[in-house]
Design a protein around this motif. Sequence first.
Motif: not given
Length: 406
Positions: A139, A396-397, A399, A132, A136
Motif C-alpha cells: 500500500q 499509520t498507513i 489508505r 509493516y 501494508q
Amino acid sequence: MQVTRQSSPFERKTGVESGAVVPVDVPELYHLFPKPGSKPDWYPRPATKVQLVGFCDWLSIYQRHHCGGLPKVADGAVIRVDADGVVESTTLKKLQVEGSHETSVFIRCDGETVWFDGNVSRWGRPDNVFGYPFRQCLQIINNLLVSMGLPPFTEGERFISNFKGEPRTVWTGARVTRVDVTRNFSTGSKEDAYHFMRYLQGQQASRLKTGTYGEGETVDWGRGSRYLYYKAYLKGPELRRHAGRSVPGDDLFKPALDPYVLQLADWCDSVGLVRFEMTFKATKLHDMGCSHLGGFDMKQLEIEFESKAEVLTRASADVDQISQLPKPLLSTYRMWQAGDDITTKLKRSQFYKHRRELLSFGVDIAIKSNVLQFQPKTRVIQLGPVSMPDFYELPTIERKRYGSHY
C-alpha cells in the motif's frame, strides 16, 4: 549453550484463519485482496497476503502495462553501441527517490514497465525496528507510485496455461522478485545477546556456509545464494552505526546523533534484541509459486521462515551429555572445544563419522569452536517475543482510492 524457545506464532490464536483473504478499499478491478468466494472453483486454495509472522523490509516488484504511454521515470540511461556506432539498446537507470531521515527507494519506468526496489519499512522513518506486513508495504508503494503519476501494482487477470502438458496458473499483473521477511527476538539482556551470537557462530544451517561479521554482531547463512539468504544480528549496535544525521552548520554539514534513535538503541540493548532476517530471492519465489502478485501466498513464506529460524533454537550439548560420550568421541569434542583443527588430527573417514555423531548433540566440528573458556556450566537463554516500547513511533498507513484510469 542451550537455547530454548519460549513461544511460537503458530501456537497462539490470532483470530485469522490460515489462507484468509482480507479486502482493502480499492476498486474491484484492481482489488489486491478479493472477497472470499470470488475465485473460480478450479482454484485449489486462495492465496493470501495476510502476514502473521514478523514484518517485511525490502521489496522488489515490477509490472508491465501493455497499453504503454506512462511517464518515463529514470536517472539517466545506459546506451549500448556496436562497432559501427549503431545504438543496440538503451536501458534506463533507476531513479533514487529520497524520503525523510536520509532514506531512499528506487523507481524506474520506461513508459511501459514500472519497477520498484527498496526497504519499505525503513523509508521515510528514522528506524525500522518494527515495520509493516506485506500488504501494508504494498500500500505504501502504491501510494508513492500514484503520487508520481504512475499506476499502482495490481494482480491483473488470471488464466490457465498449458506448460509441458500440465495446467499452470498465470497472472498478468505485477511480479515479485524479492521479499525480506524479518522478526525480532528478545534474549533478556545485552550480555545474553552477545552470548547468543557467539553460540550462533558455531551453528550450521543445512549445507549453507556460516559467516561472522563485525565484532560477532552479525551471523549469516547462504551469502551469494540465488534462492535464500538469512542472517541474525544485534539491532542495538546496528542502530548506533546509522544514528548520525546531517544538519546545517556554519561551513559544513556535520553529522549529529539522533536522540530518538539512540534511545531506541539503548532499549534494544536492554531487552537483548536479536533480529532474524530472511531474503527470498526471485528463483525461490518462482519455485514456491509466489512470483506473481496475484498468486502470492505469504503463508508459504512464513512456513519457510519458521523452518530456517530453527537454527536459533537448536539445542547445544550440555556437560552431563558430553561426559557420557565414548572416549574417542569425547576426545574429539575436547580437541574441538580447545580450538584445535580437527581435520589435522583425524583421518578423513573418522572425521566425518565423529562429525555425524556429534551433530546430534548440537556440535559441528567442521566449524571452528567459539566456546568460552572456563565456562563452568551450560548457559540457558530463552528467546521471547518483543513488544513495542511506549515511546516508539510507528506511522499509520494512509489508505488511498486509486483512480479508475489506472
